[in-house]
Each structure stands twice: as structure tokens, then as C-alpha cells.
Design an enzyme around this catalytic site. Structure first.
Site: not given
Ligand SMILES: [Zn+2]
Length: 632
Positions: A434, A471, A473, A560
Site C-alpha cells: 500500500h 493479497d 487488498h 489474508d
Molecule cells: Zn492485505
């Protein structure tokens, strides 16, 4: 037993032989005078001279008599323990004494001792005797399996090169012979092929330098030695170059390239310092100089371990010292659990341990703005508790640890691209995907995978890099860094931005300018299952990797998306991670000699994280079953 080296996944063709067949072959070797028993452990005869006439070995002070042929039951018991029924004695003999180039083995002998079998040969080039070779085969209890191994009787089968002497000019032979042996023993199912350290021929000259060390303290000691030498000699070496060395293999490369003066005496011994005895100055590569002027050492180098691929694991206890506030999901406990699972899973020994190093800040400024890095450092140094956003919790060590996480990926890239390992998993934290050029968010500060990719390009000249981000996200930071770059493909599978942090990563985001078409976002609806993920992966991801034909595949491996994860809603299990790993291994084999550098991102259920990462590691090692894709 044949195996094509260009196809590493191909299983060797193996036949089972009966006791009767094995015994017949043993009898044949006995009749030809090629098989005897020893009344002491032959491993101690190092450097001894074998005198067939009196059937005894004369060593330095110690000598032992070779008895007559042992009992047949003893022969068979030892044979089965070491070779099972995978090979007949005569075939073993032929494989060991294969003629390579113009060299052949004569005076060959198999010696049976209490717990090992020894192979002894004299090496001939035409009619000229040019050297000797002694191998020993042993089956040991694997200390890594502990009490469980004791009860399951799991054994570690190891080949040692106890001794090899060759006249200097014949050194190319050893390399060719070892390449032949590496494959031969691998196909026989041996777990390790180990080389006695006292060897100095061919590419194995670097045996001492190439010693595997898994202890961080060992590499620290070597660095200290090197620093002293550099200082004493005033060698043109920057501190950062020494800092970057984190594995025995890197030391070997480094030392090969730097030449320094050493001093030779009348008998041909070397010293690193000139004095009355050592007078003649000679310029040698640093490694050779070190080796020749140092005292003999003990130990063996592992040439290979039993997994089909050599997988490196980058990690460090220092990653635990980035502390987040109480209750924060991105906690040091994540890596602690992962470390325990690797230990318990018995993987530690088969993974090549790689240590991270602290990268040059100047290099990181190619990825992040200098001003941003300075701000991050200042915030940590001031003792602040968060940086930039509420979820980016920090502690006193956070800046240094974040640097070390990026340096961990660089160490993984080093090891993969210089051939030390086939692929690597970097178990680092804090995560990175991120983090943008100028922004920390979502527990991320420095974009580790982006640092690795830029490093692979600028230092190793890798042209096209494919970053696969699974991931849960969207890796908005990585996308931002590479969206205009047509040579770094960013592909992300994540939960749909409508439902999930950070709210970006829609399909229409396909890259900008020259980078158009080199970003691919695949949002997944909540509760996506393994089957759905695999289908999307095959339909969307695989063709893009094929089209792009990367020189390196990097993975932002967050776990995740697992059904147990507390902060997202996908319903994946380990199966998905195993599947994707297998597929990228196959694609990497096809396009880039198997080169994969995988980097840990998220994963906030400790148990699920540990289990998934373990499956990922095993699959990288090539241990798990073949991929079931119909595309092949
Ligand atoms: Zn993540």
C-alpha cells in the site's frame, strides 16, 4: 535412470529390484575383487594409501585392516538402508565410475563398514594416474525431526566426498564429475550431497567460501573479518558492498572479483602478511588469497538438498521489533507463528537461509521521494506512535525495520538472480504494497516488492518483471509506482473495492501512458471460493504472464484472502495458494529459469497465515503434487 536436466520437474524413472538380483550383483563385485569389508569406520582413513596386496589402508599413524568380504546378510542390510531397492550394485558401480571427458576410474572398490559404504577409486587420464577419489554413503538420523523422526525412523541419506586429489591441470574434471554426481545421487533419492572442505579444484575451489551458514552471527563474523581486511589493506570497497553480503555465496562472489597481494614462501605456502619467510608477492583473487593463507578448516558444503528446487527463506528476528499498538492486527506475532510453523514442519533444513541487509537510502529514493523517507524517519525518531494515518502504528525501531524489510527483498533478489537459489520467499514485515511514492497507508511504509523489482532491474538488468499481487487488498502503492512502466507488469487479485480497503483496483485501471495495458486488476466478489479463484486465475492471469514473458516473477504474497482472515471476506483455503504457486512455478520455469521472488504482505489470522505460507513454501520447493491444470 535418466533425467533431463532442462526439465527439473521430470521424475526419474525408478525400478525396484529384488533381494535376489541385488545379491547376485554383489556376488559379481566380490568375484571381481571390487567389494570388501572394513573393520573400522573408513571415514577416518582420510589421505590414506590403499595397498591392495596386503589389503590394508595406511593412514597418518592410524591404519586399519580390511577384512575379507562381510556376511551376505550384512551386505544386504546396509545396501537396503542406503540404496533401498532403487539400484543394483553393478549399476551403482557404473554410475560412480562413469567415464567423463578423457578420465576414467580404475582400482575401484566398494568398502562396507559398520554403518556406511565407501567408494574408492584412482583417477586416470589415459595411462597417467592423475588423482584419487573417496566417497562415502551414510544414512543418519535427521536431527531436525527430533523425537518424531526417531519413532518414524526417518533417515537422512547423505553422500560425502571424503577426499579428492587431482593434479592442478585436471581441475575441469571435478566440476564435470560433480555435475554428473549431483544428478545421479539426486535420482537415487539421496537427501544431500556434501563436499569435504579440503577441496580446491574447479568451481568448487570456493568450497570454503560457499559453506552454507544459516546463523546470522556467522555472516556477521565474516563481515567483521572482511571489514578488518579491507581496512588493513586499504581496499577500494564501500561499506554498503559489505553490508549487502548476507550469504556464504555472496561472499564467494565478492571475493572472487577482488584481487589482493599475498606472499609466498619457498615451499609454496602463502601468508597474508610479508615477512622474512613469505617474500614473493603474488596477486590473487581475495577468496583464493584467503583460502590459501588461512589454516585448514572443518566441515562440509552441502551441494544440494533433497527438494526439487532450492528455495531461499529471508527472515530476521529484527522484523519483530517493529511494534504496533496493542490489538493491532499487523503484529510481530504473525512472523513468530510463521517461524514456529516452519520449524515444526521440518522445513528449516531444506530452505536456504538468507539474511536481509540494510539498503542504501539513496537507492530507496528511486522508489520513494527523499522527502517522504526523511519525514518517516523523523516521525519515528521523535517517538510518535503513528505515521501518516491512524492504521500505520509505529515504534522506536520502525524506520530501521522497514528499511530491513526492503533489504530483505533485495537479498532475495540477489540470491535468485545470482543462482544461489531457484526461488525465494521473503518473510518480512512491515508489509509494503500500500506504500506509494509519497505515502504510508494500510500498515505499509516502504514498498518492499517495488524496491525488489527496481533493484532487480537496475543491478541485474532484468528487463521485464511481472508482479502478481494476491493479497486480499488492492496493492495501490505498487500500482501507483509502476502504472506508467511497460516493463513492470502489475497484476492484482483482490476483494472488490466496493467492499474492501483501500477502495481502488477496479478493472478499468489498466495503467497509464506507455504503461497502458500493463496493469491488470481482478476484483473478486465477497465470499469467492477456491474454484472461482482458480478459474479467474487461469482465464485472466495465466494468459497475461504468457503474453508478457517475464524475466522474473515477483509475488506480493498476502494470505489474508484466506477464509479465516478477520479483516476481509473471501473464502479461500490453502488450496488456492498452492494452486497459484504451482502455476507460477510452471510459468517461471518456462519463461525465466524458474526465478520467483515472493514477498509476504498481509495475513492476519496467525494459524491461517502460517499454514498458507507453509504450503506456499513447500510448493516453491517443488514438493507438492503436480498441477492439475488442463492448459498444459
Ligand atoms: Zn492485505
Amino acid at each position: 535412470m535418466t533425467r533431463d536436466p532442462s526439465r527439473p520437474d521430470e521424475k526419474p524413472f525408478r525400478v525396484s529390484h529384488s533381494r535376489q538380483e541385488i545379491l547376485q550383483d554383489l556376488e559379481k563385485l566380490i568375484r571381481e575383487g571390487n567389494l570388501l569389508g572394513a573393520d573400522r569406520d573408513p571415514a577416518i582413513i582420510d589421505g590414506a594409501e590403499f595397498d591392495r596386496a596386503v589389503i590394508k589402508k595406511k593412514g597418518k599413524g592410524s591404519r586399519f585392516l580390511v577384512r575379507k568380504v562381510p556376511r551376505r546378510s550384512t551386505l544386504l542390510r546396509l545396501w537396503f538402508r542406503l540404496f533401498e531397492n532403487a539400484i543394483l550394485p553393478c549399476a551403482l558401480f557404473d554410475g560412480l565410475s562413469a567415464r567423463i571427458h578423457e578420465f576414467e576410474h580404475r582400482e575401484t572398490l566398494l568398502l562396507f563398514s559398520r554403518d556406511r559404504i565407501l567408494y574408492d577409486a584412482e583417477i586416470f587420464h589415459g595411462e597417467e594416474s592423475v588423482g584419487e577419489l573417496t566417497l562415502s554413503f551414510a544414512s543418519l538420523r535427521d536431527p531436525a525431526t527430533g523425537i518424531r523422526g526417531f519413532f518414524s525412523r526417518e533417515r537422512l541419506r547423505v553422500v560425502y566426498i571424503e577426499d579428492i586429489h587431482l593434479t592442478a591441470q585436471k581441475s575441469g574434471y571435478a566440476s564435470a564429475l560433480f555435475r554428473h554426481y549431483e544428478r545421479f545421487f539426486h535420482d537415487l533419492g539421496f537427501n544431500q550431497f556434501r563436499l569435504s572442505a579440503s577441496l580446491s579444484v574447479g568451481r568448487y575451489y570456493w568450497a570454503k567460501e560457499g559453506f552454507d551458514f544459516s546463523e546470522g552471527t556467522e555472516s556477521g563474523k565474516r563481515k567483521a573479518e572482511l571489514r578488518t581486511l579491507v581496512r588493513e589493506r586499504g581496499l577500494p570497497v564501500r561499506e554498503i558492498e559489505i553490508g549487502r553480503l548476507n550469504h556464504a555465496y555472496d561472499f564467494a562472489r565478492f571475493r572472487r572479483e577482488l584481487r589482493i597481494p599475498v606472499y609466498r614462501d619457498a615451499e609454496g605456502f602463502y601468508s597474508s602478511k610479508a615477512d622474512a619467510r613469505f617474500r614473493e608477492e603474488v596477486s590473487l583473487p581475495l577468496g583464493k588469497a584467503f583460502l590459501l593463507s588461512s589454516a585448514p578448516w572443518e566441515g562440509y558444503k552441502t551441494i544440494y538438498a533433497s527438494t526439487p528446487r532450492r528455495t531461499g527463506l529471508v527472515t530476521s528476528r529484527k522484523y519483530l521489533s517493529h511494534r504496533t499498538r496493542r490489538g493491532h492486527v499487523e503484529s510481530p506475532g504473525r512472523l513468530r507463528l510463521l517461524g514456529k510453523a516452519i520449524e515444526k514442519g521440518g522445513l528449516r533444513r531444506s530452505l536456504v537461509a538468507l539474511s536481509p541487509y540494510v539498503p542504501d537510502l539513496a537507492f530507496l529514493e528511486e522508489i520513494h521521494r527523499a522527502e517522504y523517507l526523511a519525514r518517516f524517519r523523523a516521525s519515528v525518531r521523535k517517538g510518535e506512535k503513528i505515521f501518516a494515518t491512524e492504521d500505520c502504528s509505529i515504534s522506536a525501531a520502525s524506520f530501521d525495520v522497514a528499511l530491513l524489510a526492503a533489504g530483505g527483498v533485495m537479498a532475495g533478489v540477489d540470491a535468485v538472480l545470482n543462482g544461489r537459489v531457484d526461488n525465494a520467499f521473503c518473510a518480512v514485515r512491515p508489509p509494503g504494497h500500500h506504500a506509494g511514492r509519497d505515502a504510508a497507508m494500510g500498515f505499509c511504509f516502504i514498498n518492499n516488492v517495488a524496491v525488489g523489482a527496481v533493484y532487480a532491474r537496475s543491478v541485474y538488468g532484468v528487463e521485464r518483471i511481472f508482479i502478481l499481487d494476491w493479497d486480499v487488498h488492492h496493492g495501490n502503492g505498487t500500482q501507483e509506482i509502476f502504472e506508467g512502466d511497460p516493463l513492470t507488469y502489475y497484476c492484482s487479485l483482490h476483494e472488490h473495492p466496493t467492499f474492501c480497503f483501500p477502495g481502488t483496483g477496479r478493472r478499468m485501471e489498466r495503467g497509464t501512458g506507455a504503461g497502458s495495458g500493463f496493469t491488470l486488476n481482478l476484483p473478486l466478489r465477497p465470499h469467492t471460493t477456491d474454484a472461482e479463484l482458480m478459474e479467474t486465475f487461469e482465464r485472466e492471469v495465466v494468459p497475461e504472464i504468457e503474453r508478457f514473458a517475464p524475466g522474473l516473477i515477483m509475488v506480493s504474497a498476502g494470505f489474508d484472502a484466506h477464509e479465516r482472515d478477520p479483516i476481509a471476506d473471501l473464502d479461500l483455503t490453502d488450496e488456492s495458494f498452492a494452486y497459484m504457486t504451482r502455476r507460477i512455478c510452471e510459468l517461471a520455469d518456462r519463461y525465466c529459469s524458474g526465478r520467483i521472488v515472493s514477498v509476504l504482505e498481509g495475513g492476519y489470522d496467525g494459524t491461517a497465515l502460517a499454514a498458507s505460507a507453509l504450503v506456499h513454501l513447500k510448493t516453491l520447493q517443488g514438493r507438492s503434487r503436480e498441477c492439475s491444470s488442463e492448459r498444459e
